[in-house]
Design a protein around this motif. Structure first.
Motif, mmCIF file in Angstrom:
data_model
loop_
_atom_site.group_PDB
_atom_site.id
_atom_site.type_symbol
_atom_site.label_atom_id
_atom_site.label_comp_id
_atom_site.label_asym_id
_atom_site.label_seq_id
_atom_site.Cartn_x
_atom_site.Cartn_y
_atom_site.Cartn_z
ATOM 1 N N LEU A 359 0.830 -1.201 0.000
ATOM 2 C CA LEU A 359 0.000 0.000 0.000
ATOM 3 C C LEU A 359 0.868 1.257 0.000
ATOM 4 O O LEU A 359 1.849 1.355 0.738
ATOM 5 C CB LEU A 359 -0.888 -0.028 1.252
ATOM 6 C CG LEU A 359 -2.111 0.883 1.277
ATOM 7 C CD1 LEU A 359 -3.093 0.502 0.176
ATOM 8 C CD2 LEU A 359 -2.797 0.775 2.655
ATOM 9 N N GLY A 360 0.525 2.223 -0.845
ATOM 10 C CA GLY A 360 1.163 3.527 -0.807
ATOM 11 C C GLY A 360 2.525 3.613 -1.451
ATOM 12 O O GLY A 360 3.299 4.536 -1.160
ATOM 13 N N GLY A 452 -3.741 -7.648 12.119
ATOM 14 C CA GLY A 452 -4.842 -7.492 11.175
ATOM 15 C C GLY A 452 -5.100 -6.048 10.798
ATOM 16 O O GLY A 452 -5.221 -5.702 9.614
ATOM 17 N N ALA A 453 -5.170 -5.175 11.795
ATOM 18 C CA ALA A 453 -5.436 -3.751 11.526
ATOM 19 C C ALA A 453 -4.283 -3.118 10.754
ATOM 20 O O ALA A 453 -4.502 -2.295 9.851
ATOM 21 C CB ALA A 453 -5.676 -3.005 12.835
ATOM 22 N N ALA A 454 -3.042 -3.497 11.067
ATOM 23 C CA ALA A 454 -1.887 -2.927 10.365
ATOM 24 C C ALA A 454 -1.830 -3.423 8.918
ATOM 25 O O ALA A 454 -1.473 -2.662 8.011
ATOM 26 C CB ALA A 454 -0.603 -3.282 11.106
ATOM 27 N N TYR A 455 -2.166 -4.678 8.684
ATOM 28 C CA TYR A 455 -2.225 -5.176 7.315
ATOM 29 C C TYR A 455 -3.259 -4.377 6.519
ATOM 30 O O TYR A 455 -3.053 -4.066 5.342
ATOM 31 C CB TYR A 455 -2.587 -6.660 7.306
ATOM 32 C CG TYR A 455 -1.421 -7.611 7.407
ATOM 33 C CD1 TYR A 455 -0.443 -7.450 8.382
ATOM 34 C CD2 TYR A 455 -1.295 -8.679 6.543
ATOM 35 C CE1 TYR A 455 0.626 -8.326 8.479
ATOM 36 C CE2 TYR A 455 -0.234 -9.572 6.635
ATOM 37 C CZ TYR A 455 0.731 -9.385 7.604
ATOM 38 O OH TYR A 455 1.790 -10.255 7.697
ATOM 39 N N ARG A 456 -4.387 -4.086 7.153
ATOM 40 C CA ARG A 456 -5.454 -3.344 6.484
ATOM 41 C C ARG A 456 -5.072 -1.889 6.225
ATOM 42 O O ARG A 456 -5.242 -1.377 5.112
ATOM 43 C CB ARG A 456 -6.713 -3.408 7.359
ATOM 44 C CG ARG A 456 -7.935 -2.655 6.817
ATOM 45 C CD ARG A 456 -8.982 -2.530 7.913
ATOM 46 N NE ARG A 456 -8.492 -1.733 9.027
ATOM 47 C CZ ARG A 456 -8.807 -1.972 10.315
ATOM 48 N NH1 ARG A 456 -9.592 -2.973 10.649
ATOM 49 N NH2 ARG A 456 -8.304 -1.192 11.257
ATOM 50 N N PHE A 460 -1.639 -3.376 3.111
ATOM 51 C CA PHE A 460 -2.320 -3.959 1.959
ATOM 52 C C PHE A 460 -3.659 -3.325 1.595
ATOM 53 O O PHE A 460 -4.143 -3.541 0.488
ATOM 54 C CB PHE A 460 -2.549 -5.463 2.192
ATOM 55 C CG PHE A 460 -1.290 -6.267 2.289
ATOM 56 C CD1 PHE A 460 -0.535 -6.528 1.159
ATOM 57 C CD2 PHE A 460 -0.845 -6.759 3.507
ATOM 58 C CE1 PHE A 460 0.630 -7.271 1.238
ATOM 59 C CE2 PHE A 460 0.316 -7.504 3.597
ATOM 60 C CZ PHE A 460 1.063 -7.750 2.455
ATOM 61 N N GLY A 461 -4.289 -2.605 2.489
ATOM 62 C CA GLY A 461 -5.653 -2.152 2.252
ATOM 63 C C GLY A 461 -6.649 -3.213 2.661
ATOM 64 O O GLY A 461 -6.302 -4.396 2.838
ATOM 65 N N ALA A 462 -7.922 -2.833 2.800
ATOM 66 C CA ALA A 462 -8.932 -3.716 3.376
ATOM 67 C C ALA A 462 -9.162 -4.977 2.547
ATOM 68 O O ALA A 462 -9.240 -6.092 3.088
ATOM 69 C CB ALA A 462 -10.245 -2.951 3.553
ATOM 70 N N GLU A 463 -9.273 -4.827 1.238
ATOM 71 C CA GLU A 463 -9.613 -5.989 0.409
ATOM 72 C C GLU A 463 -8.552 -7.069 0.472
ATOM 73 O O GLU A 463 -8.861 -8.263 0.642
ATOM 74 C CB GLU A 463 -9.828 -5.545 -1.033
ATOM 75 C CG GLU A 463 -10.269 -6.675 -1.954
ATOM 76 C CD GLU A 463 -10.543 -6.203 -3.366
ATOM 77 O OE1 GLU A 463 -10.765 -7.069 -4.241
ATOM 78 O OE2 GLU A 463 -10.535 -4.974 -3.610
ATOM 79 N N VAL A 512 -12.760 -7.091 13.154
ATOM 80 C CA VAL A 512 -12.765 -8.400 12.505
ATOM 81 C C VAL A 512 -12.156 -8.236 11.117
ATOM 82 O O VAL A 512 -12.602 -7.407 10.323
ATOM 83 C CB VAL A 512 -14.197 -8.965 12.412
ATOM 84 C CG1 VAL A 512 -14.216 -10.241 11.575
ATOM 85 C CG2 VAL A 512 -14.746 -9.236 13.816
ATOM 86 N N ILE A 513 -11.144 -9.048 10.832
ATOM 87 C CA ILE A 513 -10.413 -8.964 9.567
ATOM 88 C C ILE A 513 -10.740 -10.198 8.735
ATOM 89 O O ILE A 513 -10.378 -11.314 9.083
ATOM 90 C CB ILE A 513 -8.891 -8.881 9.812
ATOM 91 C CG1 ILE A 513 -8.552 -7.749 10.783
ATOM 92 C CG2 ILE A 513 -8.145 -8.734 8.495
ATOM 93 C CD1 ILE A 513 -8.871 -6.366 10.276
ATOM 94 N N GLY A 514 -11.455 -10.001 7.636
ATOM 95 C CA GLY A 514 -11.750 -11.124 6.747
ATOM 96 C C GLY A 514 -12.742 -12.101 7.331
ATOM 97 O O GLY A 514 -12.439 -13.288 7.505
ATOM 98 N N LYS A 515 -13.940 -11.609 7.628
ATOM 99 C CA LYS A 515 -14.975 -12.479 8.207
ATOM 100 C C LYS A 515 -15.205 -13.723 7.360
ATOM 101 O O LYS A 515 -15.471 -14.815 7.882
ATOM 102 C CB LYS A 515 -16.272 -11.681 8.355
ATOM 103 C CG LYS A 515 -17.401 -12.449 9.012
ATOM 104 C CD LYS A 515 -18.639 -11.570 9.160
ATOM 105 C CE LYS A 515 -19.781 -12.327 9.834
ATOM 106 N NZ LYS A 515 -20.991 -11.471 9.973
ATOM 107 N N ASN A 516 -15.067 -13.597 6.049
ATOM 108 C CA ASN A 516 -15.296 -14.715 5.148
ATOM 109 C C ASN A 516 -14.237 -15.805 5.275
ATOM 110 O O ASN A 516 -14.424 -16.927 4.794
ATOM 111 C CB ASN A 516 -15.340 -14.214 3.694
ATOM 112 C CG ASN A 516 -15.894 -15.242 2.741
ATOM 113 O OD1 ASN A 516 -16.904 -15.883 3.028
ATOM 114 N ND2 ASN A 516 -15.249 -15.413 1.588
#
Length: 585
Positions: A359-360, A452-456, A460-463, A512-516
């Motif tokens: 990201l960025g 999880g929050a730092a990855y998002r 990497f962004g949320a997706e 919650v990171i990646g509920k799926n």
């Protein structure tokens, strides 16, 4: 995450058990196995009265992790193996006057929990030699600096200062050579990141280690990073470079290493772990004989994968099996599985190899080996009769790993399960490809718990972050997976992994990171029992409570199916049993 480079800690130690031939060693270890905890697997226990059994566990919750039934009522054990699992009435028919009946008193009995990827010897030595500056103890960057400065004030000038556990994502970003120079100009300082791929050093350390200003990239991805002006900036990546910074460590003795490793294994046993897999050992001298001796007295089983450079060190143990044919070394709890190759670095330091930039920016990380070279290495592993275990965090590294595995092994080879270690940023098509090839991933689920929050937000962004540690995709694709701690990268104990696989909750902001990608509790427990046993070549002996399997058991104070998902990691371990002998509790 992991890094094997600290195997070089053993470089000045010829053996844990010096002065013995192999045959002499085997006799010595067999004698040592006659006392104390060595009885856990060293020699078959005496059978109970003919027609009876040694042990019966009853009056609690029993989760066999096999078949359709979630619960059983009792388990019978004889000669260290399970002989019956069923109703209380059925199992109690096997009781004789010599049978010991263990009253579970409402507690929960599971197959022994397995950590299929940690670094036993390295973790033990780091814990003993390096000062801890990790996030659990020091929440801020300044607190880390204060701790380093205080240690320097108490240490003679020119003595090396080694620290471990710095978390660049949670403790304020990358360290710089200027910051470390300000802490001490007279002490060589190395602060080893908790990802075990990167360290920060000061100018005194570069000088003491005799690192020239014009040093180039080293084989296997070893790098001394540079600033915008081309000067060394104090950041050191990967094994070949990191080992150059270990020149200030004291000489290790067999007694020191033995005690440190024994303490480490006791901590695993207290966490309910009955088997650990050391994912990548760099062997020096007769080091494997040292592991053999320790495993003869260990409170849990020890499985090992050797680093690629140490592949030939496993030759003396060839008769004891490896991979799908792994068996224990006689008079020991030691077994061998695969050959390990480090394909890339860490997502946290942006050294893991991606197909899409972080990201960025435009940085994509780097492969440690060119794809053609990796294919050649994997072909050598296959030719030697081993499965391969490839560390690959980024999706570009996963592509290279799968290409190399398919070229050498094809699909579902007889040598055993080929593993992708961490497999953090796998794409959906890569999960499907793993299924077609019979390759299995092992996820460091604490990535989600801690980062999880730092990855998002940072990496990497949320997706893309929602896809990290894609256990849910594996379940849907029918691909078995495991969960591991990578200790000492994250703390010993697999219940936190299970909890996070179910909840996908990041501890930093409770998001919650990646509920799926969440999985059921049953699938998460399989990842640290049945599937973990398969990934160390022990599926026919460990991982479930079934007739004929080893009586490796974990007893918990609560049933994980009956507590809130966010409380699974808080369940207390009551007892740990290995081969029908109590190891903890």
């Amino acid at each position: 995450m992991c890094r094997s480079c600290v195997g070089e800690l053993f470089a000045n130690l010829s053996s844990f058990y010096p002065g013995k031939s192999r045959r002499g060693f085997m006799v010595g270890s067999a004698l040592a196995a006659g006392a104390g905890m060595a009885a856990l697997g060293a020699a078959p226990p005496t059978r109970a009265q003919a027609g009876g059994v040694d042990l019966i566990f009853r009056k609690g919750t029993i989760i066999p992790m096999s078949g359709a039934d979630r619960y059983a009522e009792a388990v019978a054990v004889d000669d260290g193996r399970i002989v019956a699992v069923g109703t209380d009435a059925e199992v109690m028919k096997l009781r004789t006057t010599s049978t010991r009946v263990v009253d579970l008193a409402g507690r929960t009995l599971l197959p022994g929990l397995i950590d299929p990827h940690q670094h036993t010897g390295v973790g033990a030595v780091i814990t003993a030699l390096f000062e801890d500056v990790g996030y659990p103890t020091y929440k801020t960057r300044q607190a880390v600096f204060d701790a380093v400065r205080a240690k320097a004030a108490k240490t003679p000038a020119n003595d090396w200062l080694y620290f471990f556990g710095f978390d660049n994502l949670l403790q304020g970003g990358e360290l710089s050579i200027g910051e470390l120079d300000a802490l001490s100009a007279t002490h060589p300082i190395m602060i080893y990141y908790n990802n075990m791929h990167t360290a920060a050093v000061n100018s005194a350390a570069l000088k003491a280690a005799k690192i020239p200003d014009d040093i180039q990239e080293l084989p296997g991805g070893g790098r001394f990073r540079r600033d915008a002006n081309g000067k060394l900036n104090g950041l050191v990546d990967e094994e070949a470079a990191l080992r150059r910074m270990l020149v200030g460590l004291p000489k290790l003795t067999p007694q020191f290493v033995g005690k440190a490793t024994a303490d480490w294994l006791k901590r695993n046993s207290a966490a309910g772990i009955t088997a650990v897999h050391e994912a990548g050992v760099t062997v020096t001298g007769d080091q494997l004989q040292g592991y053999e001796r320790i495993a003869a007295q260990s409170p849990c089983r020890m499985s090992i994968s050797l680093m690629f450079a140490s592949m030939s060190a496993g030759d003396p143990y060839k008769d004891f099996g490896r991979g799908a044919r792994a068996t224990q070394v006689p008079n020991s709890l030691l077994s061998f599985y695969a050959i390990k190759i480090i394909g890339d670095g860490s997502n946290q330091t942006k050294t893991a190899a991606q197909t899409v930039p972080y990201l960025g920016g435009r940085a994509k990380g780097e492969l440690n080996y060119e794809p053609a070279q990796l294919k050649k290495m994997v072909a050598e592993v296959k030719e030697a009769g081993w499965p391969v275990s490839i560390h690959a965090n980024g999706d570009a590294a996963i592509d290279a790993a799968l290409d190399a595995i398919e070229a050498a092994y094809g699909a579902n080879p007889a040598t055993g399960i080929n593993r992708i270690e961490h497999c953090t940023m796998a794409r959906m098509d890569q999960v499907a490809r793993m299924g077609a090839l019979g390759v299995q991933p092992s996820f460091l689920m604490n990535h989600v718990h801690l980062y999880g929050a730092a990855y998002r937000d940072i990496l990497f962004g949320a997706e893309r972050a929602d896809r990290m540690d894609a256990a849910g995709d594996c379940v849907r694709a029918g691909v078995p997976f495991t969960l591991h701690t990578d200790s000492p990268v994250t703390k010993i104990g697999v219940l936190q992994l299970v909890q996070t696989a179910v909840t996908r909750r990041c501890a930093l902001d409770n998001s919650v990171i990646g509920k799926n990608q969440a999985v059921s509790l049953t699938d998460a427990l399989k990842a640290v029992t049945v599937h973990a046993a398969g990934q160390i070549g022990m599926r026919d002996r460990l991982g479930s409570l079934e007739r004929g399997k080893e009586a490796d058991l974990t007893i918990l104070e609560s049933d994980p199916y009956k507590v809130e998902p966010d409380k699974i990691a808080d369940i207390k371990v009551s007892e740990t049993w290995v081969a029908g002998k109590k190891a903890f509790g």
